[in-house]
Structures are given as C-alpha cells and as structure tokens.
Design a protein around this motif. Structure first.
Motif, PDB file in Angstrom:
ATOM      1  N   ARG A 154     -18.262  -5.294 -23.222  1.00 51.79           N
ATOM      2  CA  ARG A 154     -17.560  -6.297 -24.033  1.00 51.79           C
ATOM      3  C   ARG A 154     -18.116  -7.696 -23.795  1.00 51.79           C
ATOM      4  O   ARG A 154     -18.357  -8.425 -24.779  1.00 51.79           O
ATOM      5  N   PRO A 155     -18.321  -8.137 -22.547  1.00 48.05           N
ATOM      6  CA  PRO A 155     -18.913  -9.471 -22.351  1.00 48.05           C
ATOM      7  C   PRO A 155     -20.274  -9.623 -23.032  1.00 48.05           C
ATOM      8  O   PRO A 155     -20.569 -10.690 -23.588  1.00 48.05           O
ATOM      9  N   GLN A 156     -21.093  -8.581 -23.020  1.00 47.08           N
ATOM     10  CA  GLN A 156     -22.394  -8.654 -23.686  1.00 47.08           C
ATOM     11  C   GLN A 156     -22.237  -8.781 -25.196  1.00 47.08           C
ATOM     12  O   GLN A 156     -22.984  -9.539 -25.839  1.00 47.08           O
ATOM     13  N   ARG A 157     -21.269  -8.084 -25.749  1.00 50.16           N
ATOM     14  CA  ARG A 157     -21.029  -8.181 -27.197  1.00 50.16           C
ATOM     15  C   ARG A 157     -20.485  -9.556 -27.556  1.00 50.16           C
ATOM     16  O   ARG A 157     -20.827 -10.124 -28.606  1.00 50.16           O
ATOM     17  N   LEU A 158     -19.641 -10.096 -26.695  1.00 54.72           N
ATOM     18  CA  LEU A 158     -19.119 -11.447 -26.912  1.00 54.72           C
ATOM     19  C   LEU A 158     -20.245 -12.477 -26.869  1.00 54.72           C
ATOM     20  O   LEU A 158     -20.305 -13.394 -27.701  1.00 54.72           O
ATOM     21  N   LEU A 159     -21.153 -12.326 -25.920  1.00 60.76           N
ATOM     22  CA  LEU A 159     -22.291 -13.243 -25.810  1.00 60.76           C
ATOM     23  C   LEU A 159     -23.157 -13.195 -27.064  1.00 60.76           C
ATOM     24  O   LEU A 159     -23.604 -14.245 -27.567  1.00 60.76           O
ATOM     25  N   LYS A 160     -23.400 -12.003 -27.588  1.00 62.68           N
ATOM     26  CA  LYS A 160     -24.193 -11.872 -28.810  1.00 62.68           C
ATOM     27  C   LYS A 160     -23.530 -12.596 -29.974  1.00 62.68           C
ATOM     28  O   LYS A 160     -24.201 -13.216 -30.803  1.00 62.68           O
ATOM     29  N   ALA A 161     -22.195 -12.523 -30.037  1.00 65.04           N
ATOM     30  CA  ALA A 161     -21.467 -13.222 -31.098  1.00 65.04           C
ATOM     31  C   ALA A 161     -21.651 -14.734 -30.973  1.00 65.04           C
ATOM     32  O   ALA A 161     -21.814 -15.443 -31.984  1.00 65.04           O
ATOM     33  N   VAL A 162     -21.628 -15.237 -29.750  1.00 62.81           N
ATOM     34  CA  VAL A 162     -21.847 -16.675 -29.519  1.00 62.81           C
ATOM     35  C   VAL A 162     -23.256 -17.065 -29.952  1.00 62.81           C
ATOM     36  O   VAL A 162     -23.460 -18.066 -30.657  1.00 62.81           O
ATOM     37  N   GLN A 163     -24.237 -16.288 -29.546  1.00 62.37           N
ATOM     38  CA  GLN A 163     -25.633 -16.607 -29.863  1.00 62.37           C
ATOM     39  C   GLN A 163     -25.904 -16.515 -31.363  1.00 62.37           C
ATOM     40  O   GLN A 163     -26.775 -17.213 -31.886  1.00 62.37           O
ATOM     41  N   LYS A 164     -25.158 -15.668 -32.046  1.00 58.24           N
ATOM     42  CA  LYS A 164     -25.351 -15.502 -33.488  1.00 58.24           C
ATOM     43  C   LYS A 164     -24.605 -16.550 -34.303  1.00 58.24           C
ATOM     44  O   LYS A 164     -25.129 -17.057 -35.308  1.00 58.24           O
ATOM     45  N   LYS A 165     -23.388 -16.904 -33.861  1.00 55.52           N
ATOM     46  CA  LYS A 165     -22.515 -17.736 -34.685  1.00 55.52           C
ATOM     47  C   LYS A 165     -22.405 -19.197 -34.239  1.00 55.52           C
ATOM     48  O   LYS A 165     -22.128 -20.076 -35.063  1.00 55.52           O
ATOM     49  N   ALA A 166     -22.592 -19.467 -32.946  1.00 55.00           N
ATOM     50  CA  ALA A 166     -22.353 -20.829 -32.431  1.00 55.00           C
ATOM     51  C   ALA A 166     -23.629 -21.664 -32.436  1.00 55.00           C
ATOM     52  O   ALA A 166     -24.740 -21.135 -32.316  1.00 55.00           O
ATOM     53  N   THR A 167     -23.460 -22.962 -32.546  1.00 54.11           N
ATOM     54  CA  THR A 167     -24.572 -23.908 -32.501  1.00 54.11           C
ATOM     55  C   THR A 167     -24.850 -24.282 -31.063  1.00 54.11           C
ATOM     56  O   THR A 167     -23.935 -24.699 -30.335  1.00 54.11           O
ATOM     57  N   ARG A 168     -26.072 -24.142 -30.643  1.00 54.47           N
ATOM     58  CA  ARG A 168     -26.422 -24.472 -29.261  1.00 54.47           C
ATOM     59  C   ARG A 168     -26.123 -25.947 -28.978  1.00 54.47           C
ATOM     60  O   ARG A 168     -26.482 -26.832 -29.763  1.00 54.47           O
ATOM     61  N   GLY A 169     -25.453 -26.200 -27.846  1.00 54.92           N
ATOM     62  CA  GLY A 169     -25.107 -27.570 -27.470  1.00 54.92           C
ATOM     63  C   GLY A 169     -23.817 -28.081 -28.073  1.00 54.92           C
ATOM     64  O   GLY A 169     -23.434 -29.230 -27.839  1.00 54.92           O
ATOM     65  N   ASP A 170     -23.114 -27.232 -28.816  1.00 54.50           N
ATOM     66  CA  ASP A 170     -21.850 -27.630 -29.465  1.00 54.50           C
ATOM     67  C   ASP A 170     -20.711 -26.786 -28.884  1.00 54.50           C
ATOM     68  O   ASP A 170     -20.490 -25.650 -29.316  1.00 54.50           O
ATOM     69  N   PRO A 171     -19.964 -27.319 -27.898  1.00 59.94           N
ATOM     70  CA  PRO A 171     -18.899 -26.542 -27.250  1.00 59.94           C
ATOM     71  C   PRO A 171     -17.848 -26.018 -28.219  1.00 59.94           C
ATOM     72  O   PRO A 171     -17.384 -24.884 -28.081  1.00 59.94           O
ATOM     73  N   GLN A 172     -17.477 -26.840 -29.203  1.00 60.58           N
ATOM     74  CA  GLN A 172     -16.430 -26.413 -30.126  1.00 60.58           C
ATOM     75  C   GLN A 172     -16.872 -25.209 -30.953  1.00 60.58           C
ATOM     76  O   GLN A 172     -16.079 -24.314 -31.249  1.00 60.58           O
ATOM     77  N   SER A 173     -18.140 -25.169 -31.319  1.00 59.23           N
ATOM     78  CA  SER A 173     -18.623 -24.026 -32.092  1.00 59.23           C
ATOM     79  C   SER A 173     -18.650 -22.758 -31.236  1.00 59.23           C
ATOM     80  O   SER A 173     -18.456 -21.654 -31.742  1.00 59.23           O
TER      81      SER A 173
END
Length: 264
Positions: free
Chosen positions: A55-74
C-alpha cells in the motif's frame, strides 16, 4: 471455449470489483472494528497479492503521478484523492488534517515531534506550516514505511525541514537531548502504536522534553481508541485537554483528536 473462459473471468472480475469497491465497504461502514478489519487487513492483503506491491508503494506512485514536485499542497491532495477514491490508508486524513493544521498554526512551534511517520502525509501537513527555522523530528518504527515517507517528503520539497529517524520511540525519546540537541518540544503529534501513547507521554515527561505550554495532539483516540491515554490527560492536573470530534480518515466512523496542553 476460450470466449466462454474469458467471459467467466470478466464476470468474476466485475463481481469482485463491485464487492471490494462498493458492497463490502458500505456494509462495514457503521462498525469501527469491521471497517478497520476490512480496509487495513483484508483488502490490503488482497491488493498486495494482486499488484505485487505494498500500500505505501502504491500511495507513493499516486503522489509521483498526480502531485507537483515541490508543492506540499498538491502532495496532500494527491494522497487524499488516492485514499478516498482508490485505496484507504490510515493517514490522519483531510477532515482531521484540517484540525491538525489549525493546531499547528496556533502553536507556531520552534521544535516539533511526530510519533509515527507512516507514509509522510501528516509530516507534510505539519512541515509545510512551520517557520523556516523550525525543526520537525518524526519517528517511524517500520523501515519500509520510512523509505516511502522520505520520498513523499522530498516530493513535497520539505526534506530540509524534516528529520526522519527510524527506530522505536521508547529508545529514541531518551536520546533527544544528547543525540538530537533538543531541549524541549513546543508541539508533539502522536499517531503511532496506540498502546505507546501513554508510555511515550510519560517518557517525554521523565526526560524533561515537555515545557509549560507544550501542546500534544493525539490522533485516533476513539478509533481504534486510546482509553488509558485519554483517562490520563483528562484527569491529570498537569494537563488541560480538549476533544475534537471528527471521523476516522476517509470514512463515516466516529473518531477524533485530543489536544492536551502540558501545564508543568
């Protein structure tokens, strides 16, 4: 023959999807124990087996796919979206996270401690609100969680404000003054093993790491629950406590946060 076999597989997959994604979550929604059993044990093991990941690995992939690097809120938004619509995870969550944000902003700490990093969600929520000079130390017992958390924190651009230490809180708290140069904490967030809450708050007291006015905020005090901890902070004259009613992350199950001010 093959067409029949494929139709059976497709039908089975559709039934499994409906069961796991809708029927079972709806059926267990009213029960705290069943909700945790389903999401945090049964479904997690099913998905681990199907995806050959955690689950943590899947969560990390979601962050890397959807969030903007350097943007905590994203990063926060990406995790909330993943946990609400893809796969539940025991972060503090968006509803209780808003309470956490208010308390951190109100305290405006110069030294902060988090017990239980998990995947770094609450770490990001706390660190993004801290002044540049403030230091957040977060302790995580599970090294696999810590690997993911470091990447989530770095994706948010907050690695310079966070010191993630792997180990048992009972071993690390007594080392805070000598090894980490901490005199006292202004803010402590408890979100690790629930049976460690009371033990660790007493350890913080014994080690002189709480000052008059230190604010402690404890998550999951109703679900899964920390009755011994609640009794201690609510009846001890050294604390002034207030309960913030909310819900278990991403569900309708009652849960809440306990804010306790150390009076010395």
């Amino acid at each position: 023959m093959w067409l029949y076999f494929l139709s059976l597989c497709g039908g089975g997959a559709a039934i499994l999807y409906v069961l796991c994604g809708w029927l079972i979550p709806a059926a267990v929604e009213g029960s705290p124990r069943l909700t945790l059993l389903w999401h945090d044990f049964i479904l997690e093991q099913i998905l681990n087996a199907l995806t050959w990941s955690t689950r943590p690995q899947r969560l990390l992939k979601a962050v890397q796919k959807k969030a903007t690097r350097g943007d905590p809120q994203s990063v926060i938004s990406a995790i909330d979206n993943f946990c609400r619509h893809k796969e539940w995870a025991m972060n503090v969550g968006d509803e209780k996270g808003a309470i956490l944000d208010c308390v951190v902003s109100e305290v405006n700490p110069s030294t902060a401690l988090e017990l239980g990093t998990y995947c770094g969600y609450s770490t990001v929520r706390i660190a993004r609100l801290l002044p540049p000079e403030t230091r957040l130390i977060t302790l995580e017992f599970n090294p696999d969680y810590a690997v993911v958390a470091r990447q989530v924190i770095a994706w948010a651009g907050l690695q310079d404000k966070v010191e993630l230490v792997v180990g048992a809180s009972g071993d690390l708290i007594p080392q805070m003054k000598q090894q980490f140069g901490v005199k006292e904490f202004d803010f402590v967030f408890l979100d690790h093993w629930k049976d460690r809450y009371l033990l660790d708050i007493k350890l913080l007291e014994e080690c002189g790491l709480l000052r008059r006015g230190t604010v402690l905020l404890a998550d999951n005090v109703i679900c899964p629950g920390t009755p011994e901890y609640l009794e201690y902070v609510r009846t001890n004259p050294r604390y002034e406590s207030r309960y913030f009613k909310s819900h278990l992350e991403y569900t309708k199950v009652e849960d809440g946060l306990e804010k306790s001010i150390f009076l010395g």
